[in-house]
Design an enzyme around this catalytic site. Structure first.
Site, PDB file in Angstrom:
ATOM      1  N   ASN A 162       0.756  -1.102   0.017  1.00 24.04           N
ATOM      2  CA  ASN A 162       0.083   0.096   0.045  1.00 24.04           C
ATOM      3  C   ASN A 162       0.981   1.038  -0.084  1.00 24.04           C
ATOM      4  O   ASN A 162       0.340   2.588   0.282  1.00 24.04           O
ATOM      5  CB  ASN A 162      -0.964   0.014   1.136  1.00 24.04           C
ATOM      6  CG  ASN A 162      -1.800  -1.278   1.353  1.00 24.04           C
ATOM      7  OD1 ASN A 162      -1.669  -2.131   2.115  1.00 24.04           O
ATOM      8  ND2 ASN A 162      -2.589  -1.593   0.143  1.00 24.04           N
ATOM      9  N   VAL A 169       1.787   6.939   0.340  1.00 20.36           N
ATOM     10  CA  VAL A 169       1.027   6.013   0.940  1.00 20.36           C
ATOM     11  C   VAL A 169      -0.515   6.049   0.499  1.00 20.36           C
ATOM     12  O   VAL A 169      -1.151   7.508  -0.026  1.00 20.36           O
ATOM     13  CB  VAL A 169       0.710   6.271   2.478  1.00 20.36           C
ATOM     14  CG1 VAL A 169      -0.050   5.635   3.309  1.00 20.36           C
ATOM     15  CG2 VAL A 169       2.190   6.278   3.184  1.00 20.36           C
ATOM     16  N   CYS A 170      -0.927   5.033   0.046  1.00 19.23           N
ATOM     17  CA  CYS A 170      -2.654   5.135  -0.293  1.00 19.23           C
ATOM     18  C   CYS A 170      -3.310   3.942   0.523  1.00 19.23           C
ATOM     19  O   CYS A 170      -3.278   2.841   0.511  1.00 19.23           O
ATOM     20  CB  CYS A 170      -2.220   4.148  -1.577  1.00 19.23           C
ATOM     21  SG  CYS A 170      -3.818   4.015  -2.691  1.00 19.23           S
ATOM     22  N   ILE A 171      -3.958   4.811   1.454  1.00 11.97           N
ATOM     23  CA  ILE A 171      -4.949   4.017   2.354  1.00 11.97           C
ATOM     24  C   ILE A 171      -6.105   5.064   2.322  1.00 11.97           C
ATOM     25  O   ILE A 171      -6.102   6.115   2.034  1.00 11.97           O
ATOM     26  CB  ILE A 171      -4.519   3.849   3.684  1.00 11.97           C
ATOM     27  CG1 ILE A 171      -3.942   5.273   4.325  1.00 11.97           C
ATOM     28  CG2 ILE A 171      -3.050   2.833   3.901  1.00 11.97           C
ATOM     29  CD1 ILE A 171      -3.476   5.157   5.734  1.00 11.97           C
TER      30      ILE A 171
END
Length: 250
Positions: A162, A169-171
């Site tokens: 992720n 950051v990809c959340i």
């Protein structure tokens, strides 16, 4: 009757003198400065009003509601309140972190003069492949925070499904608020103005402990995590952990 009239005149003049002291007319500034000079009086005078209590000039783009080119005290309070509102999200976040520190990370401003850029140090959570790592990241807040989420970027190299290869950051919690056009996320899973630096960091630490392979930012890492978690994926993460320990305080 005469005594009552004199009293009214005295009170009116005292009120006018107080107003002139607090909100001086621009034409009287020079005279007032000369009168307040310690060399112009043989006897001590009462101290002048502190500059912090004097109204400040109205900004050129906003007319002064009090007239005379100066802001009344009540308007100053509103302006200070506006500044507090603009800075409030960051100030409250910093105060909350100082008051109730959360285990697993530390955070602070990169530059004391820039409230919109933070640096965080994240300790790899125990009982995970990232245990022992000290990962440095930057949080960049938008001008309209907390209505929109900050961006988070790892500065320390990290191998994770992720986190893309550039460190971004990809959340869900950092995705723009509202409906997901692809239908993968519910609105309540995305950014909400109630979120803070603390909730972001808790989500990131949870992400390290439990990657989401269904919506990866790093496809290669996600593939290795699914197919060879204890092999190539574990070796790459271990290399990142060792490197993070060597460069943590550079």
């Amino acid at each position: 009757m005469r005594a009552g009239c004199c009293l009214r005149v005295f009170l009116r003049r005292r009120k006018e003198a107080e107003e002139e002291r607090l909100f001086p007319h621009p034409r009287n500034e020079a005279l007032r400065a000369q009168a307040d000079s310690p060399h112009s009086h043989p006897f001590p005078r009462e101290p002048a009003v502190p500059s912090s209590r004097l109204p400040s000039p109205a900004p050129p783009h906003l007319p002064c509601p009090g007239g005379g080119g100066r802001w009344p005290l009540c308007c100053q309070e509103k302006r200070r309140g506006l500044r507090r509102h603009r800075r409030g999200g960051h100030d409250r976040a910093a105060a909350e972190l100082n008051k109730n520190p959360v285990e697993g990370f530390s955070a602070g401003l990169i530059d004391d003069n820039d409230l919109y850029r933070w640096e965080v140090l994240i300790i790899g959570p125990p009982d995970t492949l990232y245990e022992g790592g000290v990962f440095k990241a930057h949080l960049t807040f938008p001008k309209d925070y907390p209505l929109r989420p900050p961006k988070m970027k790892f500065i320390t190299e990290i191998w994770h499904p992720n986190v893309d290869k550039n460190g971004d950051v990809c959340i869900s919690i950092l995705h723009e608020p509202g409906e997901d056009k692809y239908g993968y996320e519910k609105p309540e899973e995305r950014w909400l103005p109630i979120h803070t630096v603390e909730t972001i960091m808790i989500s990131v630490i949870s992400m390290l402990a439990d990657p989401n392979g269904d919506s990866p930012a790093n496809v290669d890492a996600a593939k290795e995590w699914r197919e060879d978690r204890n092999g190539e994926f574990k070796r790459k993460v271990a290399r990142c952990v060792r490197k993070s320990q060597e460069t943590a305080f550079e």
